[in-house]
Design a protein around this motif. Structure first.
Motif, short mmCIF file in Angstrom:
data_model
loop_
_atom_site.label_atom_id
_atom_site.label_comp_id
_atom_site.label_asym_id
_atom_site.label_seq_id
_atom_site.Cartn_x
_atom_site.Cartn_y
_atom_site.Cartn_z
N LYS B 27 -24.78 11.65 8.96
CA LYS B 27 -23.37 11.47 8.57
C LYS B 27 -23.26 10.43 7.46
O LYS B 27 -22.45 10.56 6.54
CB LYS B 27 -22.53 11.03 9.77
N VAL B 28 -24.08 9.38 7.55
CA VAL B 28 -24.10 8.37 6.48
C VAL B 28 -24.58 9.01 5.18
O VAL B 28 -24.00 8.80 4.11
CB VAL B 28 -25.00 7.16 6.87
N ASP B 29 -25.63 9.84 5.27
CA ASP B 29 -26.14 10.57 4.09
C ASP B 29 -25.02 11.42 3.48
O ASP B 29 -24.80 11.38 2.26
CB ASP B 29 -27.31 11.48 4.48
N ASN B 30 -24.34 12.19 4.31
CA ASN B 30 -23.26 13.07 3.84
C ASN B 30 -22.16 12.30 3.11
O ASN B 30 -21.55 12.82 2.18
CB ASN B 30 -22.60 13.80 5.01
N SER B 31 -21.91 11.07 3.55
CA SER B 31 -20.81 10.28 2.97
C SER B 31 -21.16 9.76 1.59
O SER B 31 -20.27 9.28 0.88
CB SER B 31 -20.49 9.09 3.88
N LYS B 32 -22.45 9.80 1.23
CA LYS B 32 -22.94 9.27 -0.06
C LYS B 32 -22.70 7.75 -0.19
O LYS B 32 -22.81 7.19 -1.29
CB LYS B 32 -22.29 9.96 -1.28
N MET B 33 -22.38 7.11 0.93
CA MET B 33 -22.14 5.67 0.91
C MET B 33 -23.50 4.96 0.90
O MET B 33 -24.39 5.27 1.69
CB MET B 33 -21.35 5.28 2.16
N LYS B 34 -23.64 3.98 0.00
CA LYS B 34 -24.94 3.32 -0.17
C LYS B 34 -24.97 1.92 0.43
O LYS B 34 -26.04 1.35 0.65
CB LYS B 34 -25.28 3.21 -1.67
N ASN B 35 -23.80 1.36 0.69
CA ASN B 35 -23.73 -0.07 0.90
C ASN B 35 -22.46 -0.38 1.71
O ASN B 35 -21.37 -0.14 1.23
CB ASN B 35 -23.63 -0.69 -0.51
N GLY B 36 -22.62 -0.86 2.94
CA GLY B 36 -21.46 -1.15 3.77
C GLY B 36 -21.83 -1.21 5.24
O GLY B 36 -22.88 -1.74 5.59
N VAL B 37 -20.96 -0.69 6.09
CA VAL B 37 -21.23 -0.63 7.53
C VAL B 37 -20.77 0.70 8.09
O VAL B 37 -19.86 1.35 7.55
CB VAL B 37 -20.51 -1.76 8.33
N VAL B 38 -21.41 1.10 9.20
CA VAL B 38 -20.96 2.28 9.93
C VAL B 38 -20.60 1.85 11.34
O VAL B 38 -21.36 1.12 11.99
CB VAL B 38 -22.03 3.40 9.93
N THR B 39 -19.40 2.26 11.80
CA THR B 39 -18.98 1.99 13.17
C THR B 39 -19.05 3.29 13.96
O THR B 39 -18.43 4.29 13.58
CB THR B 39 -17.54 1.42 13.20
N VAL B 40 -19.83 3.27 15.04
CA VAL B 40 -20.02 4.45 15.89
C VAL B 40 -19.27 4.17 17.19
O VAL B 40 -19.60 3.22 17.91
CB VAL B 40 -21.52 4.68 16.17
N PHE B 41 -18.24 4.99 17.48
CA PHE B 41 -17.29 4.68 18.56
C PHE B 41 -17.14 5.88 19.48
O PHE B 41 -16.77 6.97 19.03
CB PHE B 41 -15.94 4.34 17.91
#
Lengths: 138, 138, 138
Positions: B27-41
């Protein structure tokens, strides 16, 4: 993207769980943030902040009784100068949580049907508990 | 900076730990986001979401057995209308976690070598568990 | 809004609580971020990262003794190839926390008067623990 800070004061009247879900959603509403996350953080070490089952008060009473038995007041604590309920409150806080970070979509917190956000008070006396709410998003 | 929301459905087949590390990274890959945080809830109160030792299944079985003994099914719970595994599941959720927030650098979650992200199921029956994933960053 | 990543190495010398509040605040200072949140995340499964009472060392010793008794070394664990303190350390990590997310206002972490941030070491041997610090805000 921006950040919005809010404060919530929760008055507690002895050990137990105090639901603050609606009050947190109200702060999200006030922020006009539609998309992001909200972090709800309690600024104390003798109460907890945690999600819990919100439909059945009996379920929360069972949680409270379980912790009362797991972390009893009358164990032989070294730190006991603030009363028998003080040290158990710090242990219960470590065993549970101090904050929750919850997703926001279309301005609404994405909690499940049976999830509520609760201030879990571990002290016997009345307290005013400070909850810091940070909303990040757009 | 931006926000990206994703949903994950985890099908569980009884009590136990279900690793979702790769699915969250996807899911992080899909978002193309390189730098930040992911919250899994996780949007439930009868299962948990937590990091755990991911290399040794025996270590996770020990965690499961410990919680089975610490929060037994056949205690005298007030809330018992949904079966003997219901109330213990709510207590285990309170004693563990509902979400994790994990740093992202160069598009990769910064978890340790032995850390994995797990859906920890506390109910006996099959369930479809909803996990909300929020990625914030750039 | 922007993201800033920092690393902290904490050298531990056996079981116990190691305060890192000032070191985390220093990283926030370095980032020049005035407004947002900081996520402090420990990249291991045999130690914890959690807020605790920071004024009374006796209170922390009581927490340590409680966990020593609740999750004893000499239980009959299946996973025991890394010594008697290994499996209890994984269980203690699951029962406590791996990260905290703390609000920042005017460049200062908004923790309560008695709250500190602690690396909670569960292993007997010396370790170098990696803590990832992510600051998001403006």
């Amino acid at each position: 993207m921006r950040v919005s800070h809010e404060q919530l004061e929760v008055r507690t009247n002895g050990k137990g769980t105090y639901e603050i879900t609606d009050k947190v959603q109200e702060k999200v509403d006030n922020s006009k943030m539609k998309n992001g996350v909200v972090t709800v953080f309690v600024q104390h070490t003798s109460c907890s902040l945690t999600t819990m089952e919100n439909a059945a008060p009996a379920a929360r009473r069972d949680v409270e009784r379980f912790l009362e038995k797991l972390v009893p007041e009358n164990a032989d604590y070294e730190h006991d100068d603030e009363g028998p309920d003080d040290m158990p409150s710090h242990i219960r806080m470590v065993l549970t949580r101090t904050s929750e970070t919850i997703p926001i979509v279309d301005g609404k917190m994405q909690i499940g049907t049976w999830q509520g956000i609760f201030l879990f008070e571990h002290r016997r006396a009345q307290h005013r508990r400070r909850v810091h709410i940070t909303i990040m998003g757009e």
